[in-house]
Design a protein around this motif. Sequence first.
Motif, PDB file in Angstrom:
ATOM      1  N   GLY A   8      -6.367   5.080  -3.316  1.00 32.01           N
ATOM      2  CA  GLY A   8      -6.098   3.643  -3.447  1.00 32.01           C
ATOM      3  C   GLY A   8      -7.339   2.858  -3.082  1.00 32.01           C
ATOM      4  N   GLY A  10      -8.326  -0.277  -4.084  1.00 34.80           N
ATOM      5  CA  GLY A  10      -8.151  -1.647  -4.574  1.00 34.80           C
ATOM      6  C   GLY A  10      -8.870  -2.648  -3.684  1.00 34.80           C
ATOM      7  N   HIS A  11      -8.288  -3.858  -3.599  1.00 41.99           N
ATOM      8  CA  HIS A  11      -8.931  -4.933  -2.830  1.00 41.99           C
ATOM      9  C   HIS A  11      -9.206  -4.532  -1.389  1.00 41.99           C
ATOM     10  N   MET A  12      -8.274  -3.805  -0.791  1.00 46.10           N
ATOM     11  CA  MET A  12      -8.421  -3.397   0.611  1.00 46.10           C
ATOM     12  C   MET A  12      -9.065  -2.021   0.731  1.00 46.10           C
ATOM     13  N   ASP A  31      -8.570   6.505  -7.278  1.00 50.33           N
ATOM     14  CA  ASP A  31      -7.624   5.435  -7.637  1.00 50.33           C
ATOM     15  C   ASP A  31      -7.155   5.718  -9.059  1.00 50.33           C
ATOM     16  N   LEU A  32      -5.905   5.381  -9.341  1.00 50.32           N
ATOM     17  CA  LEU A  32      -5.383   5.592 -10.701  1.00 50.32           C
ATOM     18  C   LEU A  32      -6.140   4.730 -11.709  1.00 50.32           C
ATOM     19  N   CYS A  36     -11.205   0.532 -10.726  1.00 46.86           N
ATOM     20  CA  CYS A  36     -11.377   0.678  -9.268  1.00 46.86           C
ATOM     21  C   CYS A  36     -12.280   1.867  -8.948  1.00 46.86           C
ATOM     22  N   MET A  64      -3.921   3.729   0.725  1.00 43.85           N
ATOM     23  CA  MET A  64      -3.871   2.268   0.792  1.00 43.85           C
ATOM     24  C   MET A  64      -3.336   1.800  -0.562  1.00 43.85           C
ATOM     25  N   LEU A  65      -2.003   1.843  -0.702  1.00 44.76           N
ATOM     26  CA  LEU A  65      -1.336   1.685  -1.997  1.00 44.76           C
ATOM     27  C   LEU A  65      -0.461   0.433  -1.980  1.00 44.76           C
ATOM     28  N   PRO A  66      -0.030  -0.030  -3.166  1.00 43.43           N
ATOM     29  CA  PRO A  66       0.693  -1.305  -3.207  1.00 43.43           C
ATOM     30  C   PRO A  66       2.025  -1.317  -2.441  1.00 43.43           C
ATOM     31  N   THR A  93       1.203  -1.599   3.385  1.00 40.66           N
ATOM     32  CA  THR A  93       2.348  -2.295   3.972  1.00 40.66           C
ATOM     33  C   THR A  93       3.572  -1.914   3.144  1.00 40.66           C
ATOM     34  N   GLY A 121      -6.817  -8.896   6.236  1.00 36.92           N
ATOM     35  CA  GLY A 121      -7.137  -9.213   4.842  1.00 36.92           C
ATOM     36  C   GLY A 121      -8.423  -8.577   4.332  1.00 36.92           C
ATOM     37  N   LEU A 240       1.576 -11.999  -1.598  1.00 44.81           N
ATOM     38  CA  LEU A 240       1.604 -10.967  -0.553  1.00 44.81           C
ATOM     39  C   LEU A 240       2.462 -11.426   0.621  1.00 44.81           C
ATOM     40  N   LYS A 243       5.938 -10.798  -0.394  1.00 44.91           N
ATOM     41  CA  LYS A 243       6.239  -9.357  -0.274  1.00 44.91           C
ATOM     42  C   LYS A 243       6.622  -9.022   1.173  1.00 44.91           C
TER      43      LYS A 243
HETATM   44  P1  NAD Z   1      -4.400  -3.395  -4.721  1.00 49.40           P
HETATM   45  O1  NAD Z   1      -3.326  -3.487  -5.747  1.00 49.40           O
HETATM   46  O2  NAD Z   1      -5.666  -4.157  -4.912  1.00 49.40           O
HETATM   47  O3  NAD Z   1      -4.808  -1.838  -4.529  1.00 49.40           O
HETATM   48  C1  NAD Z   1      -3.902  -0.770  -4.564  1.00 49.40           C
HETATM   49  C2  NAD Z   1      -4.520   0.315  -5.438  1.00 49.40           C
HETATM   50  O4  NAD Z   1      -3.735   1.511  -5.378  1.00 49.40           O
HETATM   51  C3  NAD Z   1      -4.585  -0.068  -6.927  1.00 49.40           C
HETATM   52  O5  NAD Z   1      -5.943  -0.101  -7.321  1.00 49.40           O
HETATM   53  C4  NAD Z   1      -3.801   1.051  -7.635  1.00 49.40           C
HETATM   54  O6  NAD Z   1      -4.381   1.444  -8.873  1.00 49.40           O
HETATM   55  C5  NAD Z   1      -3.896   2.177  -6.619  1.00 49.40           C
HETATM   56  N1  NAD Z   1      -2.877   3.227  -6.726  1.00 49.40           N
HETATM   57  C6  NAD Z   1      -1.537   3.114  -6.886  1.00 49.40           C
HETATM   58  N2  NAD Z   1      -0.946   4.337  -6.846  1.00 49.40           N
HETATM   59  C7  NAD Z   1      -1.956   5.238  -6.637  1.00 49.40           C
HETATM   60  C8  NAD Z   1      -1.991   6.652  -6.482  1.00 49.40           C
HETATM   61  N3  NAD Z   1      -0.888   7.401  -6.523  1.00 49.40           N
HETATM   62  N4  NAD Z   1      -3.187   7.251  -6.292  1.00 49.40           N
HETATM   63  C9  NAD Z   1      -4.335   6.517  -6.244  1.00 49.40           C
HETATM   64  N5  NAD Z   1      -4.350   5.162  -6.374  1.00 49.40           N
HETATM   65  C10 NAD Z   1      -3.186   4.542  -6.579  1.00 49.40           C
HETATM   66  O7  NAD Z   1      -3.712  -3.780  -3.334  1.00 49.40           O
HETATM   67  P2  NAD Z   1      -4.449  -4.231  -1.985  1.00 49.40           P
HETATM   68  O8  NAD Z   1      -4.594  -5.719  -1.957  1.00 49.40           O
HETATM   69  O9  NAD Z   1      -5.651  -3.371  -1.765  1.00 49.40           O
HETATM   70  O10 NAD Z   1      -3.316  -3.888  -0.919  1.00 49.40           O
HETATM   71  C11 NAD Z   1      -3.031  -2.549  -0.557  1.00 49.40           C
HETATM   72  C12 NAD Z   1      -1.969  -2.562   0.541  1.00 49.40           C
HETATM   73  O11 NAD Z   1      -2.460  -3.289   1.660  1.00 49.40           O
HETATM   74  C13 NAD Z   1      -0.663  -3.245   0.126  1.00 49.40           C
HETATM   75  O12 NAD Z   1       0.417  -2.522   0.673  1.00 49.40           O
HETATM   76  C14 NAD Z   1      -0.778  -4.634   0.729  1.00 49.40           C
HETATM   77  O13 NAD Z   1       0.485  -5.226   1.011  1.00 49.40           O
HETATM   78  C15 NAD Z   1      -1.546  -4.335   2.004  1.00 49.40           C
HETATM   79  N6  NAD Z   1      -2.331  -5.450   2.529  1.00 49.40           N
HETATM   80  C16 NAD Z   1      -3.092  -6.216   1.682  1.00 49.40           C
HETATM   81  C17 NAD Z   1      -3.830  -7.284   2.202  1.00 49.40           C
HETATM   82  C18 NAD Z   1      -4.704  -8.128   1.290  1.00 49.40           C
HETATM   83  O14 NAD Z   1      -5.166  -9.185   1.750  1.00 49.40           O
HETATM   84  N7  NAD Z   1      -4.960  -7.734   0.041  1.00 49.40           N
HETATM   85  C19 NAD Z   1      -3.786  -7.561   3.574  1.00 49.40           C
HETATM   86  C20 NAD Z   1      -3.028  -6.739   4.419  1.00 49.40           C
HETATM   87  C21 NAD Z   1      -2.298  -5.690   3.871  1.00 49.40           C
END
Ligand code: NAD
Length: 294
Positions: A8, A10-12, A31-32, A36, A64-66, A93, A121, A240, A243
């Motif tokens: 995972g 992504g953004h985090m 990452d899928l 990314c 670190m997945l959605p 989360t 964040g 978020l 969520k």
């Molecule tokens: P995001 O959607 O940017 O990243 C998640 C990544 O996971 C995606 O790129 C997706 O392609 C990948 N993914 C999904 N299934 C997968 C798998 N089986 N194998 C590999 N990759 C896979 O989300 P984010 O913003 O990075 O948030 C991630 C988590 O952190 C969430 O649970 C979110 O609630 C929590 N969070 C986010 C923030 C924020 O500010 N963005 C803050 C605190 C907590």
Amino acid sequence: MKTIAFLGLGHMGLPMAANLVKAGYAVRGYDLAEACRAAAKEAGIPVAANSAEAVNAVDVVITMLPKGEHVVSAYGDLIGKISAGTLLIDCSTVDMASALKAHELAASAGCPSVDAPVSGGTGGAAAGTLTFMCGGEAEAFSAAKPLLEAMGKKIVHCGRGGNGQAAKICNNMILGISMIAVSEAFVLGEKLGLSHQALFDVASTSSGQCWSLTTYCPVPGPVPTSPANKDYQPGFAAALMLKDLKLSQEAANGADASTPLGAAAAALYESFVDDGQGGRDFSAIVEMLRGSRA
Ligand code: NAD
């Protein structure tokens, strides 16, 4: 030095994995999403061709997945590919039921596990200043702590498996409610002819003081670094926040806890997000309450 699979990016996940690389760990990211994976390579994170290659013979797997469904499915895939004793850390989360299911899957494979959701964040992820709220056995927590320290500045053991998610859900319920409370006070103050600065100067040094007011003030001016000064670019997106408020309501229903303000906050954020505002910072809810948007 330990070898870590990071699933995972992504953004985090991307900036968190980058900080592990910086700290000297051997990281294999996956990452899928192709975009990314490309961005991670660009940031200097070694990227595997698939998840099986990422987790092959590693000491630790960090996810670190959605959502909960993604974590449970990823853990299901891991079993059989990792050896007993591999430490599993989930930083996503997720809902309580999924967190507990992930611990159960880990235990069935003989793997210690920690749920370690974060606050702070994307800014905190990039700066390596996240707070980690951890649930799991003391030994698993001790093993995870040095890795989490490479990505964060405050690491709290909240107790048994699932308690990290419980802490995250409760904290963000306070945050959602307090942002609405502060916003309502500014809207009322406007109607009463009170300037934003005057209300801020009083409330920030009085009993109304809270993070939503003094660090993340929802109106422009009093706190120059708050998203209100940048047309409510996130920050922490309203989608978020919704969520997390829904997760707290789900947990409250499951635990038979009375959280009427949490329910009201979830309903208000739901109408804000339904109005197409989910990509804006969660403090922009002040506009909906004022009636200047929506
Ligand atoms: P995001 O959607 O940017 O990243 C998640 C990544 O996971 C995606 O790129 C997706 O392609 C990948 N993914 C999904 N299934 C997968 C798998 N089986 N194998 C590999 N990759 C896979 O989300 P984010 O913003 O990075 O948030 C991630 C988590 O952190 C969430 O649970 C979110 O609630 C929590 N969070 C986010 C923030 C924020 O500010 N963005 C803050 C605190 C907590």
